[in-house]
Design a protein around this motif. Structure first.
Motif, PDB file in Angstrom:
ATOM      1  N   ARG A   8      -3.705 -46.454 -58.154  1.00 15.70           N
ATOM      2  CA  ARG A   8      -2.295 -46.804 -58.023  1.00 15.70           C
ATOM      3  C   ARG A   8      -1.603 -45.660 -57.307  1.00 15.70           C
ATOM      4  NH1 ARG A   8       0.752 -43.776 -61.655  1.00 15.70           N
ATOM      5  NH2 ARG A   8      -0.425 -42.923 -63.381  1.00 15.70           N
ATOM      6  N   ALA A   9      -0.504 -45.968 -56.668  1.00 13.63           N
ATOM      7  CA  ALA A   9       0.241 -44.923 -55.967  1.00 13.63           C
ATOM      8  C   ALA A   9       0.867 -43.981 -56.988  1.00 13.63           C
ATOM      9  CB  ALA A   9       1.320 -45.547 -55.095  1.00 13.63           C
ATOM     10  N   ALA A  10       0.752 -42.698 -56.722  1.00 11.71           N
ATOM     11  CA  ALA A  10       1.378 -41.706 -57.595  1.00 11.71           C
ATOM     12  C   ALA A  10       2.891 -41.746 -57.400  1.00 11.71           C
ATOM     13  CB  ALA A  10       0.853 -40.311 -57.252  1.00 11.71           C
ATOM     14  N   PRO A  11       3.651 -41.486 -58.448  1.00  9.36           N
ATOM     15  CA  PRO A  11       5.106 -41.449 -58.278  1.00  9.36           C
ATOM     16  C   PRO A  11       5.502 -40.341 -57.304  1.00  9.36           C
ATOM     17  CG  PRO A  11       4.487 -41.076 -60.593  1.00  9.36           C
ATOM     18  CD  PRO A  11       3.231 -41.199 -59.796  1.00  9.36           C
ATOM     19  N   ASP A  12       6.479 -40.601 -56.470  1.00  7.15           N
ATOM     20  CA  ASP A  12       6.964 -39.561 -55.559  1.00  7.15           C
ATOM     21  C   ASP A  12       8.167 -38.901 -56.210  1.00  7.15           C
ATOM     22  OD1 ASP A  12       7.332 -37.856 -53.469  1.00  7.15           O
ATOM     23  OD2 ASP A  12       8.351 -39.315 -52.201  1.00  7.15           O
ATOM     24  N   LEU A  13       7.941 -37.732 -56.713  1.00  6.26           N
ATOM     25  CA  LEU A  13       8.980 -36.977 -57.395  1.00  6.26           C
ATOM     26  C   LEU A  13       9.323 -35.737 -56.605  1.00  6.26           C
ATOM     27  CD1 LEU A  13       7.379 -37.134 -60.923  1.00  6.26           C
ATOM     28  CD2 LEU A  13       9.230 -38.559 -60.069  1.00  6.26           C
ATOM     29  N   ALA A  14      10.483 -35.201 -56.855  1.00  6.34           N
ATOM     30  CA  ALA A  14      10.880 -33.923 -56.267  1.00  6.34           C
ATOM     31  C   ALA A  14      11.074 -32.939 -57.415  1.00  6.34           C
ATOM     32  CB  ALA A  14      12.157 -34.074 -55.457  1.00  6.34           C
ATOM     33  N   LEU A  15      10.342 -31.833 -57.363  1.00  6.87           N
ATOM     34  CA  LEU A  15      10.417 -30.803 -58.395  1.00  6.87           C
ATOM     35  C   LEU A  15      10.702 -29.463 -57.739  1.00  6.87           C
ATOM     36  CD1 LEU A  15       7.217 -31.831 -60.382  1.00  6.87           C
ATOM     37  CD2 LEU A  15       9.580 -32.329 -61.008  1.00  6.87           C
ATOM     38  N   ARG A  16      11.227 -28.548 -58.493  1.00  9.18           N
ATOM     39  CA  ARG A  16      11.483 -27.197 -57.975  1.00  9.18           C
ATOM     40  C   ARG A  16      10.256 -26.325 -58.174  1.00  9.18           C
ATOM     41  NH1 ARG A  16      16.312 -26.832 -55.946  1.00  9.18           N
ATOM     42  NH2 ARG A  16      18.011 -28.009 -56.858  1.00  9.18           N
ATOM     43  N   ASP A  17      10.058 -25.419 -57.209  1.00  8.70           N
ATOM     44  CA  ASP A  17       8.998 -24.430 -57.366  1.00  8.70           C
ATOM     45  C   ASP A  17       9.591 -23.175 -58.007  1.00  8.70           C
ATOM     46  OD1 ASP A  17      10.277 -23.000 -55.324  1.00  8.70           O
ATOM     47  OD2 ASP A  17       8.722 -23.422 -53.833  1.00  8.70           O
ATOM     48  N   LEU A  18       8.788 -22.146 -58.156  1.00 10.79           N
ATOM     49  CA  LEU A  18       9.250 -20.929 -58.833  1.00 10.79           C
ATOM     50  C   LEU A  18      10.314 -20.177 -58.046  1.00 10.79           C
ATOM     51  CD1 LEU A  18       5.864 -19.679 -60.287  1.00 10.79           C
ATOM     52  CD2 LEU A  18       7.800 -20.638 -61.548  1.00 10.79           C
TER      53      LEU A  18
END
Length: 160
Positions: free
Chosen positions: A24-34
């Protein structure tokens, strides 16, 4: 001896099936890096990707880091998704690693979107962003299953 070998093979098959490809397609999320930059998961596609959901306080998570460092050193893109507050994660990474990219998920939004229910949980995505494997926990059988699944994925998104 033969029965013991059969039991070992059955256990290996069960471990491999735990990470059976969902495709299945992985969710496209936006997360912050360090560093505070926003990173969309879709920007990481184009080659296979191992997403490692972990936390600094989780013993199996910490035990898995050297193994996933080895996969990263062999060319697999590995990204950690840390389930703790940013200051705790930054302090841990500064002292203990990992050296691969770490994204922050302090509220567990990404973990819920992927359907991960415990730590550590890793997802292997193909170059097109389809989930090809999922494993929870970390031990020798998980490490072997992840290695085998990663080795079976083509680096070229046009294949499979």
């Amino acid at each position: 001896m033969r029965a013991r070998l059969g039991a070992v093979l059955l256990a290996a098959l069960a471990a491999a099936c735990a990470g059976a490809p969902a495709r299945r397609a992985a969710p496209d999320l936006a997360l912050r890096d360090l560093a505070g930059r926003t990173v969309a998961l879709s920007s990481l596609l184009g080659r296979p990707l191992l997403l490692d959901f972990w936390a600094p306080w989780c013993d199996p998570c910490r035990a898995s880091i050297p193994h996933y460092e080895g996969l990263a050193a062999r060319g697999l893109r590995v990204v950690g998704v840390a389930e703790d507050d940013p200051a705790t994660v930054a302090a841990f990474v500064k002292t203990n690693g990992p050296s691969y990219a770490v994204l922050l998920d302090p509220d567990g939004r990404a973990m819920r979107a992927f359907g991960a229910r415990g730590l550590p949980t890793v997802f292997l995505l193909d170059a097109r962003g389809r989930v090809r494997g999922r494993w929870s926990g970390f031990d020798a059988s998980v490490a072997a299953a992840v290695d085998a699944a990663a080795a079976a994925l083509p680096a070229d998104p046009g294949k499979r």
